[in-house]
Design a protein around this motif. Structure first.
Motif, PDB file in Angstrom:
ATOM      1  N   VAL A   1      47.600  38.717  41.520  1.00 36.19           N
ATOM      2  CA  VAL A   1      46.796  39.388  40.487  1.00 36.19           C
ATOM      3  C   VAL A   1      47.704  40.140  39.511  1.00 36.19           C
ATOM      4  CG1 VAL A   1      45.113  41.214  40.089  1.00 36.19           C
ATOM      5  CG2 VAL A   1      44.730  39.570  41.912  1.00 36.19           C
TER       6      VAL A   1
ATOM      7  N   THR B   1      37.045  44.523  41.134  1.00 35.83           N
ATOM      8  CA  THR B   1      37.901  44.481  42.319  1.00 35.83           C
ATOM      9  C   THR B   1      38.016  45.856  42.961  1.00 35.83           C
ATOM     10  OG1 THR B   1      39.177  42.669  41.338  1.00 35.83           O
ATOM     11  CG2 THR B   1      40.192  43.873  43.158  1.00 35.83           C
TER      12      THR B   1
ATOM     13  N   HIS C   1      47.785  38.188  47.621  1.00 32.90           N
ATOM     14  CA  HIS C   1      46.671  38.235  46.667  1.00 32.90           C
ATOM     15  C   HIS C   1      46.920  39.304  45.597  1.00 32.90           C
ATOM     16  CE1 HIS C   1      42.473  37.284  45.647  1.00 32.90           C
ATOM     17  NE2 HIS C   1      42.345  38.575  45.350  1.00 32.90           N
TER      18      HIS C   1
ATOM     19  N   LEU D   1      46.047  32.926  43.971  1.00 31.60           N
ATOM     20  CA  LEU D   1      44.861  33.781  43.951  1.00 31.60           C
ATOM     21  C   LEU D   1      43.653  33.061  44.541  1.00 31.60           C
ATOM     22  CD1 LEU D   1      43.995  36.606  42.833  1.00 31.60           C
ATOM     23  CD2 LEU D   1      43.235  35.424  40.793  1.00 31.60           C
TER      24      LEU D   1
ATOM     25  N   VAL E   1      36.694  35.487  37.180  1.00 32.15           N
ATOM     26  CA  VAL E   1      37.916  34.682  37.312  1.00 32.15           C
ATOM     27  C   VAL E   1      37.729  33.331  36.641  1.00 32.15           C
ATOM     28  CG1 VAL E   1      39.419  33.500  38.959  1.00 32.15           C
ATOM     29  CG2 VAL E   1      38.706  35.854  39.397  1.00 32.15           C
TER      30      VAL E   1
END
Length: 675
Positions: free
Chosen positions: A321, A533, A317, A360, A394
């Motif tokens: 990113v 995040t 992940h 993702l 996103v």
């Protein structure tokens, strides 16, 4: 020769201001980190009044925590510490429980329990509660106003966390963009600066977190940053090992950057170039995965459900990113600082970004299930709410990326198979600065007429300087100075003309200008996404928060097996002196004979004399009871009974009837677990 970066337009400036405001608002409202572990129970319980002083104080947590010598402190009403300081580990299976022994012969009064520890996912937790022996009393102990991980140290640590993520994204994404999409970019100075600054940011932020870690999880004092003993204790923890490992891996990353922008950028032989590309790609992937693993090792992925699966998924992940957002940042720099970036490079990045988004989404779905658990938690917990914000950002980024892909296709349709705007073909190298300087276009001349006139005047001055030099040796020195000034002025004029030409060539391509605006918007949203995040990784997962709430609620109606049961319940009969609190202690709180103590108190904590108190126990599951108990009055507000027989283990309903006058009485009940 260095060139001046083109200025950003008013629209870009407004966009950056909006992003800065959103980012500031988000970080300002983030507050101290909520931890993964939570206190689910204690013995004695918060607010309990026990008949005799307990031998120890026990705390139960939802997950594993790290305990130190001062993690649990018990203070008497005057603020004096009354525990031995020896922490006992009473963990068994899934039960996480720690205790501390108390000094013997403690007098009656209200005692304060202050605790502070670090959860398994590296976030500090703290809290405090009180219990009373005999009857509540006044206390001089002030509960801490600031929770662990707050204050100036907490704010600095949060900023360092954000910068570490940002540095990682730029370092990994920039390197991936050069290797996979734009090999010529290894020789472009702005791209080199961007990736090197990403390495410097990640290194500096990691070092700052290592130094701030001790006061962040302990005293909260900024001066303790230089405490070597605290730093040594941090290095012995899981988080300290992760941060120090990251520093070592950053040394390998520095070697990768040096080769990428050194030998790789200068390599001309095609076979050697391919071999070096393969080696850099393999080594860079290993180093990047290792750095990502330092986050997975010390944070949410290492605790909770399926850590063996969650840690590799978390690494994927983070890498997805970084490749997506870091590549986007590098593309933005290339579009603004090197207008001749090939369309093929943009297309390759578009495909790479699409693959990153797929990874993702897949890893994000697993992480969401693991950390949230239920649909209700998405809206009822802070973690779920932040996750919804992240999902929305996103989605916005994907929508903007779709617009960018349309600009890439239009870029190709407008200029042939591979276009670079008015500058020429994409396969051509960047126009040399020498050509730009020596051959300024006529179109640029009017804009620089002032400089041209100044140049003519300088040339005239040159002639005067030459004549003067024939006159005397003294005037010869002045002529040399004039020549140096004239050369510097001409160099500035030519650089300005070259910059103006490249800017006009860049702006003359509407498709490329549209792509730049679209990518800039993506990057702006990505900055906010990265902030969300960062806050999300320091917030207690929704699944843990809900489970801790359920455990805490259930512990409120039960006691630790074979320990005295302490219950506190308010009542109001409606008459004169009809309000107060009943505090009941059932010892030892197990099947068989028990001793019962009841204290009836006024709202101000003083004893309340009432005519009658009755108690009854009922085990509805086995249809036993009600078993009546008639306690004896010992003194004002204190009633007791001995030999209270509870024949079976289970959840008993305890009913207490309080009569405050001939006609005013009330019955209240509470469920307790016995045995």
């Amino acid at each position: 020769m260095t060139t001046t970066a083109p200025r950003l337009g008013p629209a870009v400036t407004r966009l950056l201001l909006v992003v800065a405001a959103l980012l500031g608002t988000l970080l300002a409202t983030a507050g101290p980190a909520s931890a993964h572990a939570a206190l689910t129970g204690s013995d004695p319980q918060d607010g309990a009044v026990v008949a005799t002083a307990p031998k120890d104080v026990n705390l139960t947590f939802s997950e594993q925590v790290a305990m130190g010598t001062d993690s649990i402190r018990v203070l008497d009403p005057s603020g004096k510490r009354v525990d031995t300081g020896e922490i006992r580990d009473m963990c068994s299976g899934s039960i996480v429980r720690y205790g501390v022994e108390l000094l013997p012969g403690l007098p009656d009064g209200t005692y304060t329990v202050a605790w502070q520890t670090v959860s398994a996912d590296s976030h500090p937790v703290s809290g405090a509660f009180t219990f009373s022996v005999g009857a509540p009393s006044t206390t001089t102990v002030a509960l801490p106003e600031q929770s662990a991980g707050g204050g100036v140290v907490g704010a600095l640590y949060g900023i360092a966390r954000y910068l570490s993520y940002a540095g990682f994204v730029v370092l990994v994404g920039g390197g991936a963009f050069v290797l996979a999409c734009w090999p010529r970019g290894a020789g472009v100075r702005p791209v080199q600066k961007l990736v090197v600054r990403g390495w410097l940011t990640l290194t500096g932020a990691t070092l700052a977190m290592l130094l701030l870690r001790s006061p962040y999880t302990g005293s909260g004092k900024l001066a303790d940053v230089f405490d070597l003993a605290g730093l040594q204790s941090v290095l012995a923890t899981k988080t300290g090992a992760a941060l120090s490992s990251r520093m070592l891996l950053l040394g390998a990353a520095a070697l990768f950057v040096a080769v990428l922008f050194g030998a790789y950028a200068r390599r001309t032989d095609e076979k050697e170039h391919k071999d070096l590309t393969f080696g850099l790609a393999l080594g860079g992937t290993v180093v990047a995965a290792g750095i990502a693993g330092t986050w997975a090792l010390a944070e949410h992925a290492s605790t909770g459900l399926q850590p063996g699966i969650a840690m590799p998924v978390d690494i994927l992940h983070l890498l997805a990113v970084a490749v997506w957002l870091g590549g986007l940042t590098t593309l933005l720099v290339a579009l603004y600082r090197d207008p001749s970036v090939e369309r093929s490079a943009v297309e390759r990045y578009s495909k790479l970004a699409f693959g990153s988004v797929v990874v993702l989404v897949v890893t994000g779905i697993y992480q969401s299930w693991r950390q949230v658990g239920t649909w209700s938690a998405m809206t009822d917990t802070r973690y779920g709410q932040l996750l919804l914000v992240k999902i929305g950002l996103v989605a916005v980024l994907v929508g903007i990326a779709w617009v960018s892909r349309r600009w890439v296709r239009r870029l190709g349709d407008a200029g042939g198979t591979e276009t670079t705007g008015t500058a020429g073909t994409a396969g051509a190298s960047e126009p040399s600065e020498a050509a730009d300087v020596s051959e300024p276009s006529e179109a640029a001349a009017p804009e620089d007429s002032t400089d041209s006139e100044g140049s003519e005047r300088s040339e005239g001055s040159e002639g005067s300087g030459a004549e003067g030099s024939e006159g005397s040796e003294g005037s010869e020195g002045s002529g040399a100075e004039v020549d140096d000034a004239r050369s510097a002025q001409l160099a500035r004029q030519r650089a300005a003309v070259a910059t103006a030409r490249r800017k006009r060539e860049r702006d003359a391509d509407p498709e490329r200008a549209g792509l730049r605006r679209s990518v800039l918007t993506e990057a702006a949203v990505a900055v906010v996404l990265l902030a969300v995040t960062t806050v999300l990784t320091s917030t207690e997962p929704a699944r843990t928060e809900e489970e801790a709430g359920r455990l805490k609620a259930s512990s409120g109606s039960s006691a630790v097996p074979n320990r005295p049961i302490d219950v506190r319940m308010p009542f109001d009969t409606g008459g004169v002196d009809g309000k107060g609190t009943v505090q009941l202690t059932l010892s030892p709180g197990r099947t068989g004979a028990n001793a019962l103590h009841i204290y009836v108190l006024r709202p101000n904590g003083r004893a309340l004399d009432v005519p009658e108190v009755k108690v009854a126990f009922t085990l509805k599951e086995k249809q036993i009871g009600p078993l009546p108990v008639l306690p004896d009055r010992i003194q004002t507000g204190h009633w007791t009974a001995t030999g209270v027989q509870l024949p079976m283990a289970g959840e008993w309903q305890m009913q207490i009837t309080v009569r405050t006058s001939d006609i005013d009485q009330i019955t209240i009940d509470k469920n307790v677990k016995i045995g």
